[in-house]
Design a protein around this motif. Structure first.
Motif, PDB file in Angstrom:
ATOM      1  N   GLN A 146       0.839  -1.198   0.000  1.00  0.00           N
ATOM      2  CA  GLN A 146       0.000   0.000   0.000  1.00  0.00           C
ATOM      3  C   GLN A 146       0.878   1.253   0.000  1.00  0.00           C
ATOM      4  O   GLN A 146       2.018   1.230   0.459  1.00  0.00           O
ATOM      5  CB  GLN A 146      -0.899   0.008   1.250  1.00  0.00           C
ATOM      6  N   TRP A 150       0.829   3.874   1.856  1.00  0.00           N
ATOM      7  CA  TRP A 150       1.295   4.319   3.171  1.00  0.00           C
ATOM      8  C   TRP A 150       2.473   3.487   3.668  1.00  0.00           C
ATOM      9  O   TRP A 150       3.340   3.990   4.389  1.00  0.00           O
ATOM     10  CB  TRP A 150       0.159   4.303   4.203  1.00  0.00           C
ATOM     11  N   TYR A 170      -3.156   7.532  13.844  1.00  0.00           N
ATOM     12  CA  TYR A 170      -3.074   6.118  13.501  1.00  0.00           C
ATOM     13  C   TYR A 170      -1.619   5.679  13.490  1.00  0.00           C
ATOM     14  O   TYR A 170      -0.703   6.508  13.483  1.00  0.00           O
ATOM     15  CB  TYR A 170      -3.726   5.828  12.149  1.00  0.00           C
ATOM     16  N   LYS A 190     -11.999   0.158   9.441  1.00  0.00           N
ATOM     17  CA  LYS A 190     -11.581   0.685   8.143  1.00  0.00           C
ATOM     18  C   LYS A 190     -11.308   2.185   8.233  1.00  0.00           C
ATOM     19  O   LYS A 190     -12.079   2.935   8.844  1.00  0.00           O
ATOM     20  CB  LYS A 190     -12.663   0.426   7.092  1.00  0.00           C
ATOM     21  N   PHE A 191     -10.232   2.611   7.609  1.00  0.00           N
ATOM     22  CA  PHE A 191      -9.858   4.025   7.639  1.00  0.00           C
ATOM     23  C   PHE A 191     -10.955   4.925   7.073  1.00  0.00           C
ATOM     24  O   PHE A 191     -11.156   6.049   7.535  1.00  0.00           O
ATOM     25  CB  PHE A 191      -8.559   4.237   6.862  1.00  0.00           C
ATOM     26  N   GLU A 192     -11.673   4.428   6.070  1.00  0.00           N
ATOM     27  CA  GLU A 192     -12.703   5.267   5.444  1.00  0.00           C
ATOM     28  C   GLU A 192     -13.880   5.533   6.381  1.00  0.00           C
ATOM     29  O   GLU A 192     -14.680   6.456   6.147  1.00  0.00           O
ATOM     30  CB  GLU A 192     -13.198   4.636   4.141  1.00  0.00           C
ATOM     31  N   ASP A 193     -13.997   4.758   7.459  1.00  0.00           N
ATOM     32  CA  ASP A 193     -15.089   4.952   8.426  1.00  0.00           C
ATOM     33  C   ASP A 193     -14.670   5.798   9.628  1.00  0.00           C
ATOM     34  O   ASP A 193     -15.460   5.997  10.550  1.00  0.00           O
ATOM     35  CB  ASP A 193     -15.585   3.591   8.937  1.00  0.00           C
ATOM     36  N   LYS A 244     -12.569   9.328  11.249  1.00  0.00           N
ATOM     37  CA  LYS A 244     -12.053  10.674  10.989  1.00  0.00           C
ATOM     38  C   LYS A 244     -10.573  10.707  11.391  1.00  0.00           C
ATOM     39  O   LYS A 244     -10.232  10.861  12.563  1.00  0.00           O
ATOM     40  CB  LYS A 244     -12.849  11.722  11.775  1.00  0.00           C
ATOM     41  N   ASP A 303      -4.103  13.992   9.547  1.00  0.00           N
ATOM     42  CA  ASP A 303      -2.948  13.767   8.671  1.00  0.00           C
ATOM     43  C   ASP A 303      -1.720  13.629   9.571  1.00  0.00           C
ATOM     44  O   ASP A 303      -0.938  14.559   9.734  1.00  0.00           O
ATOM     45  CB  ASP A 303      -2.799  14.934   7.692  1.00  0.00           C
TER      46      ASP A 303
END
Length: 341
Positions: free
Chosen positions: A108, A110, A250, A305-308, A310, A313
């Motif tokens: 990925q 990241w 994260y 999941k990251f998309e769920d 907030k 950066d």
């Protein structure tokens, strides 16, 4: 006489070969993940390779301190897992070795960026968001309101009901400290943690220990990476995981080869193996629900999941810098840790 000389040479050659086989057949590993996945990884690797793994389980902060102390005479070959900040710090201090795995193209973005930003002295192996897990039965019995935001953790009724690790030993807790600084600003974050201290019953050594205590009913809530909370739910405990409403940081769980590794070839074999999709897909079998770094690896259905969530950066470069880390930890020690209950 000729037979004696020949025998001597054959014996010497055999002894040398045996010594080489023994040296080539070992790997000294520090694992900074949960002990269950550490044991599974070691077992799987040993089944697939004729290499004996001498493994020690230490938290990220403890590992960084150990390899720094042993820099002149390294006793570790490879460091697998644990939050990325200490790995980045070790890379910046030239404690780890540059290695470009042939697996890099399968990772990925990241995970590759983690490698590129450190001159390929570390790489991402998994990722996970910070949050907390709370014991739903305790909250229901005591009538506590579900905490959805960082601010909610300051509620007076939660006095003595929260656990979080010590950021000096735990990468999880350092990620929490650095995340709050990035969300609130440093002065406000320290002020928040001073207020939170009234509700903290214990600062643990291990990052996942707080939510394990919550699962056992020893505390109401643990501030941890969310996948550690999910792991307790998967074990059947009454634990619910929460992503803070204000945003959260994260981790990029990382892997580094130690500079001066005595078993360098074997360290590279582990490194490439640990990035393979089938290896990362097995992590869920040890109740490790992070997001894997290999794009072809199976993402556990339980994984937050990251998309769920907030996410902020998160600035890995700044908060992995040795001077910044040292200053933040010293301030935490002085203003929070020194007055801990």
């Amino acid at each position: 006489m000729r037979l004696t000389v020949l025998s001597t040479l054959l014996f010497a050659g055999t002894a040398l070969a045996a010594g080489s086989v023994q040296a080539a057949g070992e790997l000294n590993l520090i694992c900074s993940a949960d002990v269950v996945i550490c044991e599974q990884m070691r077992g799987d690797f040993e089944k697939a390779h004729d290499i004996k793994v001498n493994m020690v389980r230490l938290s990220s902060g403890e590992t960084y301190a150990k390899i720094r102390a042993e820099a002149r005479n390294p006793k570790t070959d490879i460091w697998w897992a644990g939050t990325g900040d200490p790995h980045v710090q070790a890379a910046s201090e030239n404690l780890t070795l540059e290695y470009k795995s042939p697996m890099l193209d399968q990772l990925q973005d990241w995970a590759r960026k983690q490698a590129e930003s450190t001159g390929f002295k570390t790489v991402g192996v998994y990722a996970g968001a910070l949050g907390w897990g709370y014991n739903t039965e305790i909250f229901k019995t005591k009538g506590y309101k579900e905490p959805r935001c960082w601010a909610d953790l300051l509620a007076p009724e939660l006095k003595g009901e929260i656990q979080i690790a010590n950021p000096n030993s735990s990468g999880t807790a350092y990620t929490a400290l650095a995340s709050l600084v990035q969300i609130m600003g440093e002065d406000q974050a320290i002020d928040y943690l001073k207020k939170l201290n009234a509700n903290v019953s214990q600062y643990t050594k291990s990052g996942s220990a707080p939510v394990k205590a919550a699962a056992r009913g020893e505390t109401a809530l643990g501030i941890v990476f969310m996948h550690d909370a999910v792991a307790q739910t998967a074990e059947g405990f009454p634990v619910k995981s929460v992503a803070p409403c204000e945003g959260t940081g994260y981790e990029i769980g990382s892997m580094s080869i130690i500079k001066g590794a005595r078993n360098l070839d074997n360290a590279k074999i582990w490194y490439d193996w640990a990035l393979r999709p089938e290896v990362q897909s097995r992590m869920k079998d040890a109740k490790s629900f992070q997001l894997p770094s290999n794009k072809s690896a199976e993402v556990p259905k339980e994984a937050p999941k990251f998309e769920d969530i907030k996410l902020i950066d998160y600035d890995f470069k700044t908060y992995g810098d040795p001077a910044k880390r040292k200053a933040l930890l010293e301030r935490w020690d002085r203003e929070v840790g020194a007055v801990a209950n």
